[in-house]
Scaffold this motif. Sequence first.
Motif, short mmCIF file in Angstrom:
data_model
loop_
_atom_site.label_atom_id
_atom_site.label_comp_id
_atom_site.label_asym_id
_atom_site.label_seq_id
_atom_site.Cartn_x
_atom_site.Cartn_y
_atom_site.Cartn_z
N ASN A 122 0.82 -1.20 0.00
CA ASN A 122 0.00 0.00 0.00
C ASN A 122 0.86 1.26 0.00
OD1 ASN A 122 -3.01 -0.86 0.68
ND2 ASN A 122 -1.68 -2.14 1.94
N ILE A 123 0.28 2.33 -0.54
CA ILE A 123 0.84 3.65 -0.32
C ILE A 123 0.77 3.94 1.18
CG2 ILE A 123 0.32 6.12 -0.64
CD1 ILE A 123 -0.67 5.44 -3.45
N VAL A 124 1.73 4.71 1.68
CA VAL A 124 1.63 5.21 3.04
C VAL A 124 0.82 6.50 3.00
CG1 VAL A 124 2.85 5.97 5.10
CG2 VAL A 124 3.86 4.21 3.64
N GLU A 273 0.24 1.60 -6.57
CA GLU A 273 0.22 2.80 -7.40
C GLU A 273 -1.20 3.22 -7.79
OE1 GLU A 273 0.92 -0.75 -10.16
OE2 GLU A 273 1.58 -0.06 -8.18
N SER A 274 -2.16 2.31 -7.66
CA SER A 274 -3.55 2.64 -7.97
C SER A 274 -4.23 3.41 -6.85
CB SER A 274 -4.35 1.36 -8.25
OG SER A 274 -4.48 0.60 -7.06
N ALA A 275 -3.57 3.55 -5.70
CA ALA A 275 -4.13 4.16 -4.49
C ALA A 275 -5.28 3.36 -3.93
CB ALA A 275 -4.54 5.62 -4.72
N VAL A 276 -5.38 2.09 -4.33
CA VAL A 276 -6.33 1.17 -3.74
C VAL A 276 -5.68 0.51 -2.52
CG1 VAL A 276 -7.43 -1.09 -4.10
CG2 VAL A 276 -7.68 0.70 -5.81
N TYR A 341 -6.05 9.86 -5.49
CA TYR A 341 -5.02 10.89 -5.57
C TYR A 341 -3.99 10.87 -4.44
CZ TYR A 341 -8.29 12.75 -8.98
OH TYR A 341 -9.13 12.89 -10.06
N ASN A 342 -4.34 10.32 -3.28
CA ASN A 342 -3.46 10.40 -2.12
C ASN A 342 -2.99 11.84 -1.92
OD1 ASN A 342 -1.80 9.70 0.04
ND2 ASN A 342 -0.05 9.24 -1.26
N ASP A 343 -3.96 12.72 -1.75
CA ASP A 343 -3.67 14.16 -1.67
C ASP A 343 -4.29 14.70 -0.38
OD1 ASP A 343 -3.39 16.89 -1.97
OD2 ASP A 343 -3.86 16.87 -4.11
N ALA A 344 -3.45 14.95 0.61
CA ALA A 344 -3.94 15.47 1.88
C ALA A 344 -4.21 16.96 1.83
CB ALA A 344 -2.93 15.17 2.99
N ALA A 345 -3.62 17.66 0.86
CA ALA A 345 -3.73 19.12 0.82
C ALA A 345 -4.92 19.61 0.02
CB ALA A 345 -2.45 19.71 0.23
N ILE A 346 -5.45 18.79 -0.88
CA ILE A 346 -6.54 19.24 -1.73
C ILE A 346 -7.78 19.54 -0.88
CG2 ILE A 346 -7.55 16.96 -2.20
CD1 ILE A 346 -6.97 19.75 -4.78
N ARG A 347 -8.57 20.52 -1.30
CA ARG A 347 -9.81 20.86 -0.62
C ARG A 347 -10.95 20.96 -1.64
NH1 ARG A 347 -7.36 19.11 2.86
NH2 ARG A 347 -6.92 19.96 4.95
#
Length: 483
Positions: A122-124, A273-276, A341-347
């Motif tokens: 998994n992605i972290v 890499e699929s963020a699954v 996306y694994n994007d913590a900053a997006i709003r």
Amino acid sequence: MYLGIDLGTSGIKALLIDDNQHITASASAALNVSRPHSGWSEQNPAHWIDALETVLGVLKSTFPAKLAAVRGIGLSGQMHGATLLDRDGKVLRPCILWNDTRSYAEAAALDADPRFRQITGNIVFPGFTAPKLLWVKHNEPEIFTHVAKVLLPKDYLRFWLTGEYVSEMSDASGTGWLDVGNRRWSPELLTATDLDESHMPSLIEGTEISGVLKPELARRWGMSGEAVIAGGGGDNAASACGMGVVSPGHAFVSLGTSGVLFAANSAYLPRPESAVHTFCHALPDTWHQMGVILSATDALNWYAEIARSSPANLTAELGDTLKTPSGVTFLPYLSGERTPYNDAAIRGAFVGLGRESDRATLTQAVVEGVSFAFRDCLEALAAAGTRLDRVTAVGGGSRSDYWLKAIATALDLPVDVPGDGDFGGAFGAARLGLIAAEQADPWAVCTLPIIAETVEPEARLRHAFDDAYARYRALYPALRSLA
């Protein structure tokens, strides 16, 4: 009797089932989330205990004979939370929850280490437990030095109930420290965060016995005999056990605070890499994949507060007939986003507003935006090698017929709706408690529910929804460039 306890973000629920798996009683209590800074999300574990005592007190006062007959208890809980204890078992700070994104820099640093994806599959993600411990080390070093145990939320309940430090495979999969393919802690990954296996609870399968209820608690609640406590499961795996989604080809869509598109697998099939997410299931030698969105019903609840109405009233205003997308698009990234996306900053954002955009238009956009986020998950699952033919709906949002029609049409998949009953995490936990207490066959217990109806995709709107989804997808890069 068998007791299931589900520790959610917004509340705790307990229910009782008999040996025929009929629900005979239930109780719930609310929980609040503290958000001291933007992107932070915390809860005081003492409040979990207070809520648990409340619900069990209700069951004792209203169904004393049934509670007294409990032989097995199962636990389900919100995943990823970092509950930090000292050597005396005392909580060091509020639990950092699954939807807390403060550790995005630490998560990126760990994810840049190829060992994490290789070993965990998994992605972290920032919501995972491992980067939270690095954040504590970097920002609260005096607390980090006193950490003796790191427990997930439901496993803190287990510690309070039994005195045992134990977790199970499905919940441990979301920490960033589990060797998911081999179902064991990774010493190598723990060392990378300046921890070792002594900081971790022992690991069992969700169907195994983790301990027995403390005698003083059994006496307090009028429970006779020894009630064993099963390993249980993370909330999604436990819900899957409640839904009978335990074999390949079975899947569910969960419309809870967060959203999940969950598919059971009989083999370990990582594709980070699929963020699954590729996690262990709560049943032995079984895994699952899931796409996760951080704001599902939470998005509608947020809008309902602004609109000064209730979510139910807002969706009722849309009527019974699924509408053509209006051109107003909602991106439900209120707390960042995981899949794809694994994007913590997006709003989040509304795009395409005009003078004609009334309250119902914005409600429709929120419902569609969450539905398109589930389509993102569907596309990511397909990229990871899992294709779905249909899904079963679960969660509070699934009570909205309009929302189910929007999801079926956005996914272009039939959505099955179970008959009357509660098939969520508490029910799945009760099933796991039954399996542990009676050494029952997990697959014989975790059967599929009777389907009351199937919501089919609306072919007349398929192209309109495809076009609206294309607009939705195109907006993320533009929004990201402004973040």
